[in-house]
Design a protein around this motif. Structure first.
Motif, PDB file in Angstrom:
ATOM      1  N   ARG A   3      58.086  83.353  41.637  1.00  0.00           N
ATOM      2  CA  ARG A   3      59.338  84.096  41.767  1.00  0.00           C
ATOM      3  C   ARG A   3      60.548  83.172  41.738  1.00  0.00           C
ATOM      4  O   ARG A   3      61.630  83.542  41.346  1.00  0.00           O
ATOM      5  CB  ARG A   3      59.349  84.879  43.086  1.00  0.00           C
ATOM      6  N   THR A   4      60.403  81.929  42.203  1.00  0.00           N
ATOM      7  CA  THR A   4      61.487  80.969  42.137  1.00  0.00           C
ATOM      8  C   THR A   4      60.981  79.745  41.413  1.00  0.00           C
ATOM      9  O   THR A   4      59.830  79.373  41.512  1.00  0.00           O
ATOM     10  CB  THR A   4      61.972  80.565  43.538  1.00  0.00           C
ATOM     11  N   SER A   5      61.857  79.104  40.675  1.00  0.00           N
ATOM     12  CA  SER A   5      61.442  77.926  39.921  1.00  0.00           C
ATOM     13  C   SER A   5      62.595  76.944  39.860  1.00  0.00           C
ATOM     14  O   SER A   5      63.759  77.309  39.960  1.00  0.00           O
ATOM     15  CB  SER A   5      61.009  78.306  38.504  1.00  0.00           C
ATOM     16  N   GLU A   6      62.240  75.675  39.679  1.00  0.00           N
ATOM     17  CA  GLU A   6      63.264  74.657  39.542  1.00  0.00           C
ATOM     18  C   GLU A   6      63.964  74.811  38.209  1.00  0.00           C
ATOM     19  O   GLU A   6      63.348  75.095  37.189  1.00  0.00           O
ATOM     20  CB  GLU A   6      62.621  73.271  39.647  1.00  0.00           C
ATOM     21  N   ASN A   7      65.263  74.641  38.193  1.00  0.00           N
ATOM     22  CA  ASN A   7      66.043  74.839  36.992  1.00  0.00           C
ATOM     23  C   ASN A   7      65.769  73.734  35.989  1.00  0.00           C
ATOM     24  O   ASN A   7      65.777  72.572  36.339  1.00  0.00           O
ATOM     25  CB  ASN A   7      67.521  74.860  37.351  1.00  0.00           C
ATOM     26  N   ASN A 174      46.286  80.694  41.578  1.00  0.00           N
ATOM     27  CA  ASN A 174      46.858  79.560  42.311  1.00  0.00           C
ATOM     28  C   ASN A 174      48.374  79.548  42.120  1.00  0.00           C
ATOM     29  O   ASN A 174      48.861  79.665  41.002  1.00  0.00           O
ATOM     30  CB  ASN A 174      46.256  78.250  41.807  1.00  0.00           C
ATOM     31  N   HIS A 175      49.112  79.433  43.210  1.00  0.00           N
ATOM     32  CA  HIS A 175      50.572  79.508  43.139  1.00  0.00           C
ATOM     33  C   HIS A 175      51.254  78.162  43.328  1.00  0.00           C
ATOM     34  O   HIS A 175      52.473  78.116  43.500  1.00  0.00           O
ATOM     35  CB  HIS A 175      51.100  80.495  44.189  1.00  0.00           C
ATOM     36  N   GLY A 176      50.519  77.074  43.326  1.00  0.00           N
ATOM     37  CA  GLY A 176      51.160  75.776  43.432  1.00  0.00           C
ATOM     38  C   GLY A 176      51.217  75.245  44.850  1.00  0.00           C
ATOM     39  O   GLY A 176      50.585  75.776  45.763  1.00  0.00           O
ATOM     40  N   PRO A 177      51.983  74.174  45.057  1.00  0.00           N
ATOM     41  CA  PRO A 177      52.021  73.484  46.355  1.00  0.00           C
ATOM     42  C   PRO A 177      52.333  74.410  47.520  1.00  0.00           C
ATOM     43  O   PRO A 177      53.181  75.288  47.431  1.00  0.00           O
ATOM     44  CB  PRO A 177      53.142  72.454  46.158  1.00  0.00           C
ATOM     45  N   ARG A 178      51.559  74.210  48.594  1.00  0.00           N
ATOM     46  CA  ARG A 178      51.726  74.924  49.866  1.00  0.00           C
ATOM     47  C   ARG A 178      51.358  76.392  49.794  1.00  0.00           C
ATOM     48  O   ARG A 178      51.622  77.156  50.720  1.00  0.00           O
ATOM     49  CB  ARG A 178      53.160  74.766  50.404  1.00  0.00           C
ATOM     50  N   SER A 179      50.746  76.830  48.719  1.00  0.00           N
ATOM     51  CA  SER A 179      50.272  78.209  48.629  1.00  0.00           C
ATOM     52  C   SER A 179      48.856  78.301  49.193  1.00  0.00           C
ATOM     53  O   SER A 179      48.218  77.278  49.493  1.00  0.00           O
ATOM     54  CB  SER A 179      50.280  78.681  47.177  1.00  0.00           C
ATOM     55  N   LEU A 180      48.335  79.507  49.327  1.00  0.00           N
ATOM     56  CA  LEU A 180      46.973  79.687  49.838  1.00  0.00           C
ATOM     57  C   LEU A 180      45.954  78.978  48.961  1.00  0.00           C
ATOM     58  O   LEU A 180      44.949  78.459  49.445  1.00  0.00           O
ATOM     59  CB  LEU A 180      46.629  81.178  49.910  1.00  0.00           C
ATOM     60  N   CYS A 201      42.016  83.148  38.315  1.00  0.00           N
ATOM     61  CA  CYS A 201      42.998  83.139  37.245  1.00  0.00           C
ATOM     62  C   CYS A 201      43.603  81.741  37.267  1.00  0.00           C
ATOM     63  O   CYS A 201      44.341  81.402  38.207  1.00  0.00           O
ATOM     64  CB  CYS A 201      44.072  84.203  37.457  1.00  0.00           C
ATOM     65  N   VAL A 202      43.291  80.936  36.295  1.00  0.00           N
ATOM     66  CA  VAL A 202      43.744  79.543  36.262  1.00  0.00           C
ATOM     67  C   VAL A 202      45.165  79.496  35.707  1.00  0.00           C
ATOM     68  O   VAL A 202      45.389  79.732  34.517  1.00  0.00           O
ATOM     69  CB  VAL A 202      42.805  78.673  35.410  1.00  0.00           C
ATOM     70  N   ASP A 203      46.111  79.233  36.601  1.00  0.00           N
ATOM     71  CA  ASP A 203      47.498  79.027  36.172  1.00  0.00           C
ATOM     72  C   ASP A 203      47.681  77.528  35.953  1.00  0.00           C
ATOM     73  O   ASP A 203      47.761  76.743  36.896  1.00  0.00           O
ATOM     74  CB  ASP A 203      48.467  79.546  37.235  1.00  0.00           C
ATOM     75  N   THR A 204      47.731  77.146  34.687  1.00  0.00           N
ATOM     76  CA  THR A 204      47.732  75.718  34.354  1.00  0.00           C
ATOM     77  C   THR A 204      48.982  75.017  34.869  1.00  0.00           C
ATOM     78  O   THR A 204      48.924  73.867  35.312  1.00  0.00           O
ATOM     79  CB  THR A 204      47.601  75.512  32.840  1.00  0.00           C
ATOM     80  N   GLY A 205      50.123  75.707  34.821  1.00  0.00           N
ATOM     81  CA  GLY A 205      51.360  75.090  35.288  1.00  0.00           C
ATOM     82  C   GLY A 205      51.368  74.842  36.780  1.00  0.00           C
ATOM     83  O   GLY A 205      51.796  73.778  37.246  1.00  0.00           O
ATOM     84  N   HIS A 206      50.890  75.810  37.544  1.00  0.00           N
ATOM     85  CA  HIS A 206      50.870  75.631  38.996  1.00  0.00           C
ATOM     86  C   HIS A 206      49.846  74.588  39.422  1.00  0.00           C
ATOM     87  O   HIS A 206      50.057  73.878  40.408  1.00  0.00           O
ATOM     88  CB  HIS A 206      50.626  76.966  39.689  1.00  0.00           C
ATOM     89  N   PHE A 207      48.722  74.472  38.696  1.00  0.00           N
ATOM     90  CA  PHE A 207      47.814  73.368  39.008  1.00  0.00           C
ATOM     91  C   PHE A 207      48.477  72.027  38.721  1.00  0.00           C
ATOM     92  O   PHE A 207      48.311  71.061  39.482  1.00  0.00           O
ATOM     93  CB  PHE A 207      46.490  73.503  38.252  1.00  0.00           C
ATOM     94  N   LEU A 208      49.256  71.938  37.658  1.00  0.00           N
ATOM     95  CA  LEU A 208      49.985  70.701  37.390  1.00  0.00           C
ATOM     96  C   LEU A 208      50.989  70.416  38.504  1.00  0.00           C
ATOM     97  O   LEU A 208      51.174  69.263  38.906  1.00  0.00           O
ATOM     98  CB  LEU A 208      50.703  70.785  36.039  1.00  0.00           C
ATOM     99  N   ARG A 209      51.633  71.443  39.004  1.00  0.00           N
ATOM    100  CA  ARG A 209      52.579  71.265  40.110  1.00  0.00           C
ATOM    101  C   ARG A 209      51.864  70.755  41.366  1.00  0.00           C
ATOM    102  O   ARG A 209      52.462  70.074  42.195  1.00  0.00           O
ATOM    103  CB  ARG A 209      53.293  72.578  40.422  1.00  0.00           C
ATOM    104  N   SER A 210      50.595  71.106  41.497  1.00  0.00           N
ATOM    105  CA  SER A 210      49.796  70.667  42.647  1.00  0.00           C
ATOM    106  C   SER A 210      49.059  69.362  42.381  1.00  0.00           C
ATOM    107  O   SER A 210      48.186  68.972  43.163  1.00  0.00           O
ATOM    108  CB  SER A 210      48.778  71.756  43.010  1.00  0.00           C
ATOM    109  N   ASP A 211      49.390  68.697  41.263  1.00  0.00           N
ATOM    110  CA  ASP A 211      48.732  67.448  40.862  1.00  0.00           C
ATOM    111  C   ASP A 211      47.232  67.630  40.669  1.00  0.00           C
ATOM    112  O   ASP A 211      46.434  66.733  40.968  1.00  0.00           O
ATOM    113  CB  ASP A 211      49.008  66.329  41.879  1.00  0.00           C
TER     114      ASP A 211
END
Length: 302
Positions: A3-7, A174-180, A201-211
């Motif tokens: 819902r929110t993303s870095e610009n 997966n929703h990225g860092p600090r998500s469940l 559901c593999v969200d490739t971008g959010h896994f990248l955000r989570s390293d």
């Protein structure tokens, strides 16, 4: 989906010129497309010998088109040459009344779009709420629900029963860092020993955000991969600090060909949904650049 993303403000003049060119091309292409192809006609079914995406059911998470109402988003999907949707709930509201289901089906049929997945939905131990979501999925012909379920036994015991009864998969997103479900292991831990239709559901971008490595995520989750959000992210250094920025697919750190290779190895038959977080009011030229990179990655596998 996020819902929110870095610009993202890092586009070079080269990228801007490509976007301008593609935007003009798309505007021209819409007129040609709609003169020669009625909106009710679906493209030829996916055929590995004809589709630029080979055997993959290339589609889009409609959140990428959240700046538009549903009919316009569907029209843009066809302009992009796609016919599969994972619907964002604001485009296709969840409801089970016959009139509502008929209206949503008619809208999708008129556009020639196949709805295969839906979400992201939250789940807990509330059976009535879960049953409404599964009833909706079954009536709409949806294969999987992208989900963010609570990490407790009661919730997963309920989901075990629901997927067995309805034969609709739960795909943990997966929703990225600090998500469940920050890490691959978070998903693995919760699906272990659960019904075969509870997976990821593999969200490739959010896994990248989570390293985390998205290719490894697909490999490790294997037959439990029931959805893919193909999204790119790049690690950049700003003011001496590392940051993650959403990017056009092919311009970030995502190994697109590697992901597709793993999906091919799995004989993955579900939708591969492009998702793009940026530029919600005018995303079409960016989305076409994403798809161009994906087509090139598919071609490289041949």
């Amino acid at each position: 989906m996020r819902r929110t993303s870095e610009n993202q403000q890092t586009g070079s003049s080269h990228v801007l010129s490509r976007r301008s060119f593609l935007a003009n091309s798309l505007v021209a292409g819409v007129a040609v497309t709609h003169q020669s192809l009625p909106t009710t006609a679906a493209p030829t079914a996916a055929n590995p010998s004809k589709s630029p995406y080979a055997e993959f059911k290339m589609g889009i998470q409609s959140y990428s088109l959240r700046g538009f109402d549903a009919p316009t988003a569907l029209k843009h999907t066809r302009t992009l040459g796609l016919r599969f949707w994972e619907a964002y709930p604001r485009h296709v509201p969840l409801g089970t009344l016959p009139a509502h289901i008929a209206k949503q089906k008619a809208m999708l049929a008129e556009a020639g779009i196949k709805l295969t997945a839906y979400g992201v939905l939250g789940f807990d131990a509330n059976e009535a709420k879960a049953r409404q979501a599964f009833d909706f999925a079954r009536k709409m012909g949806i294969d999987s629900l992208s989900a963010n379920p609570k990490k407790d036994k009661a919730t997963f015991d309920l989901l075990d029963r629901m997927v067995e009864e309805y034969q609709v998969a739960i795909a943990i997103h997966n929703h990225g860092p600090r998500s469940l479900y920050d890490k691959i292991s978070d998903v693995e831990q919760m699906v272990k020993d659960r019904h075969p239709l509870i997976g990821a559901c593999v969200d490739t971008g959010h896994f990248l955000r989570s390293d985390e490595d998205p290719v490894a995520a697909i490999r490790r989750l294997g037959k439990r991969v029931f959805g893919v959000h193909l999204k790119d992210v790049k690690t950049v250094t700003v003011g001496g600090k590392k940051r993650k920025q959403f990017k056009i697919v092919g311009e970030g750190d995502l190994d697109v060909a590697g992901c597709l290779k793993e999906l091919r190895r799995l004989k993955y038959k579900r939708c591969v949904a492009l998702e793009y977080e940026e530029n919600p009011k005018n995303p079409l030229s960016d989305l076409e650049l994403c798809l161009k990179s994906i087509r090139a990655a598919v071609k490289s596998l041949s």
